[in-house]
Design a protein around this motif. Structure first.
Motif, mmCIF file in Angstrom:
data_model
loop_
_atom_site.group_PDB
_atom_site.id
_atom_site.type_symbol
_atom_site.label_atom_id
_atom_site.label_comp_id
_atom_site.label_asym_id
_atom_site.label_seq_id
_atom_site.Cartn_x
_atom_site.Cartn_y
_atom_site.Cartn_z
ATOM 1 N N GLU A 1 -64.722 19.445 -6.293
ATOM 2 C CA GLU A 1 -65.227 20.440 -5.346
ATOM 3 C C GLU A 1 -64.211 20.683 -4.227
ATOM 4 O OE1 GLU A 1 -68.969 18.805 -4.176
ATOM 5 O OE2 GLU A 1 -70.042 19.651 -5.907
ATOM 6 N N HIS A 2 -63.517 19.643 -3.800
ATOM 7 C CA HIS A 2 -62.466 19.828 -2.798
ATOM 8 C C HIS A 2 -61.309 20.647 -3.359
ATOM 9 C CE1 HIS A 2 -64.362 17.185 0.091
ATOM 10 N NE2 HIS A 2 -63.321 17.294 0.900
ATOM 11 N N ILE A 3 -60.992 20.425 -4.630
ATOM 12 C CA ILE A 3 -59.888 21.158 -5.265
ATOM 13 C C ILE A 3 -60.197 22.648 -5.325
ATOM 14 C CG2 ILE A 3 -58.680 21.528 -7.448
ATOM 15 C CD1 ILE A 3 -58.980 18.468 -7.920
ATOM 16 N N THR A 4 -61.364 23.005 -5.851
ATOM 17 C CA THR A 4 -61.690 24.430 -5.987
ATOM 18 C C THR A 4 -61.934 25.081 -4.631
ATOM 19 O OG1 THR A 4 -64.018 23.838 -6.423
ATOM 20 C CG2 THR A 4 -62.587 24.202 -8.332
ATOM 21 N N GLY A 5 -62.510 24.312 -3.706
ATOM 22 C CA GLY A 5 -62.688 24.849 -2.354
ATOM 23 C C GLY A 5 -61.353 25.133 -1.692
ATOM 24 N N ALA A 6 -60.386 24.222 -1.875
ATOM 25 C CA ALA A 6 -59.055 24.420 -1.305
ATOM 26 C C ALA A 6 -58.379 25.653 -1.890
ATOM 27 C CB ALA A 6 -58.190 23.186 -1.557
ATOM 28 N N ALA B 1 -47.183 23.350 3.531
ATOM 29 C CA ALA B 1 -46.818 21.979 3.160
ATOM 30 C C ALA B 1 -47.660 20.973 3.941
ATOM 31 C CB ALA B 1 -45.332 21.740 3.419
ATOM 32 N N ARG B 2 -47.884 21.237 5.236
ATOM 33 C CA ARG B 2 -48.723 20.335 6.025
ATOM 34 C C ARG B 2 -50.158 20.341 5.496
ATOM 35 N NH1 ARG B 2 -45.618 22.387 10.466
ATOM 36 N NH2 ARG B 2 -47.250 23.904 10.982
ATOM 37 N N GLU B 3 -50.635 21.522 5.111
ATOM 38 C CA GLU B 3 -51.993 21.620 4.561
ATOM 39 C C GLU B 3 -52.100 20.851 3.246
ATOM 40 O OE1 GLU B 3 -52.569 25.794 4.240
ATOM 41 O OE2 GLU B 3 -53.312 26.025 6.292
ATOM 42 N N ALA C 1 -53.770 32.840 -1.291
ATOM 43 C CA ALA C 1 -54.031 34.222 -0.900
ATOM 44 C C ALA C 1 -54.583 35.028 -2.061
ATOM 45 C CB ALA C 1 -52.738 34.864 -0.389
ATOM 46 N N GLY C 2 -55.662 35.746 -1.813
ATOM 47 C CA GLY C 2 -56.260 36.610 -2.810
ATOM 48 C C GLY C 2 -57.342 35.965 -3.648
ATOM 49 N N CYS C 3 -57.534 34.646 -3.528
ATOM 50 C CA CYS C 3 -58.494 33.938 -4.382
ATOM 51 C C CYS C 3 -59.911 34.075 -3.825
ATOM 52 C CB CYS C 3 -58.111 32.464 -4.491
ATOM 53 S SG CYS C 3 -59.232 31.508 -5.534
ATOM 54 N N LEU D 1 -48.593 24.526 -6.765
ATOM 55 C CA LEU D 1 -48.493 23.328 -5.927
ATOM 56 C C LEU D 1 -49.855 22.668 -5.765
ATOM 57 C CD1 LEU D 1 -46.060 24.674 -3.183
ATOM 58 C CD2 LEU D 1 -45.564 22.904 -4.874
ATOM 59 N N LEU D 2 -50.873 23.479 -5.556
ATOM 60 C CA LEU D 2 -52.238 22.953 -5.442
ATOM 61 C C LEU D 2 -52.653 22.249 -6.734
ATOM 62 C CD1 LEU D 2 -55.013 22.701 -4.066
ATOM 63 C CD2 LEU D 2 -55.530 25.000 -4.906
ATOM 64 N N ALA D 3 -52.373 22.873 -7.869
ATOM 65 C CA ALA D 3 -52.745 22.292 -9.153
ATOM 66 C C ALA D 3 -52.026 20.974 -9.405
ATOM 67 C CB ALA D 3 -52.444 23.283 -10.278
ATOM 68 N N SER D 4 -50.772 20.866 -8.967
ATOM 69 C CA SER D 4 -50.022 19.622 -9.151
ATOM 70 C C SER D 4 -50.665 18.482 -8.378
ATOM 71 C CB SER D 4 -48.565 19.813 -8.689
ATOM 72 O OG SER D 4 -47.917 20.796 -9.445
ATOM 73 N N HIS D 5 -51.033 18.748 -7.114
ATOM 74 C CA HIS D 5 -51.754 17.743 -6.322
ATOM 75 C C HIS D 5 -53.105 17.434 -6.963
ATOM 76 C CE1 HIS D 5 -49.239 17.181 -2.764
ATOM 77 N NE2 HIS D 5 -48.991 18.469 -2.779
ATOM 78 N N ALA D 6 -53.778 18.484 -7.397
ATOM 79 C CA ALA D 6 -55.125 18.332 -7.944
ATOM 80 C C ALA D 6 -55.125 17.480 -9.203
ATOM 81 C CB ALA D 6 -55.720 19.707 -8.232
ATOM 82 N N ALA D 7 -54.112 17.660 -10.058
ATOM 83 C CA ALA D 7 -54.062 16.909 -11.305
ATOM 84 C C ALA D 7 -53.991 15.409 -11.053
ATOM 85 C CB ALA D 7 -52.860 17.358 -12.131
ATOM 86 N N VAL D 8 -53.163 15.015 -10.083
ATOM 87 C CA VAL D 8 -53.031 13.592 -9.764
ATOM 88 C C VAL D 8 -54.341 13.050 -9.201
ATOM 89 C CG1 VAL D 8 -51.834 11.916 -8.311
ATOM 90 C CG2 VAL D 8 -50.556 13.786 -9.363
#
Length: 229
Positions: free
Chosen positions: A28-33, A7-9, A39-41, A154-161
């Motif tokens: 690029e930040h989204i895919t890098g994150a 959550a902090r990340e 895990a596993g990506c 969760l990452l995708a939700s942040h990324a979409a915005v």
């Protein structure tokens, strides 16, 4: 997974995403994150679907580009489907590409040859628009767990915005630049032909329609050459 750390990340990543100065660096930040925090990506990319044409954005590995190209050529595949709003699916997870994939049989064969072991994908969307799909790849079967899927969602939700915000900002900047160059071209025509503002704009508009050239391009030519060409 320690969800408090995650959550902090995510909070830190959200601030970083909104601080980017272009759509490209945001993606690029989204895919890098994704490769760092899910895990596993092993690789990640964003697929946009324009009709049946696929566009790959911010790939972290050549595998992503090759996979998208195969899906475009075959007109089938999980990323291809995830970017289609008509299916209604928001998330997909394929645990093992060594097993038969009856939904995408032709793509599955090609994916195995690329070295894809498992995949996940998430539709990037906000309330008013669909934006494409964030797709995650692993070289190994069974790499993505339920926790991986939750983290990816969760990452995708942040990324979409962030993606939507960056794209809107870029469109606004482009609109302002277009307005400026049109205004400059109108000034040139008004001075050289003693036209009113409305008359100068009408000249640009009619030339654009008659020659089937975008208004901004017509204005740019006037600014560079001093006349309609």
């Amino acid at each position: 997974m320690d969800w408090r750390v995650f959550a902090r990340e995510m909070a830190s990543m959200a601030r970083d995403l909104l601080a980017q100065d272009s759509v490209r660096t945001t993606l690029e930040h989204i895919t890098g994150a994704a490769t760092q925090r899910v895990a596993g990506c092993d690789a990640a990319g964003i697929l946009l679907l324009h009709g049946k044409r696929v566009e790959t954005l911010a790939p972290t590995h050549d595998l992503v580009v090759e996979s998208d190209q195969i899906q475009e050529r075959l007109a089938e595949g999980p990323c291809f489907d995830a970017a289609r709003t008509s299916t209604g699916e928001r998330v997909f997870r394929i645990a093992d590409f060594t097993a038969e994939q009856p939904r995408w049989p032709a793509y599955a064969v090609q994916a195995r040859k690329l070295g894809v072991g498992s995949m996940m994908g998430f539709l990037l969307y906000t309330d008013d628009e669909d934006l494409g799909a964030l797709n995650l790849y692993s070289h190994h079967p069974g790499s993505f767990t339920d926790d991986s899927e939750t983290a990816g969602w969760l990452l995708a939700s942040h990324a979409a915005v962030a993606f939507s915000s960056a794209r809107s900002h870029a469109q606004m900047e482009q609109a302002m630049a277009t307005r400026h160059v049109i205004g400059e071209a109108m000034g040139i025509l008004m001075g050289s032909h003693r036209l009113t503002e409305d008359q100068a704009f009408d000249v640009l508009r009619r030339f654009s329609q008659e020659k089937n050239i975008k208004l901004r391009e017509v204005a740019r030519r006037v600014c560079e050459g001093g006349r309609l060409t």
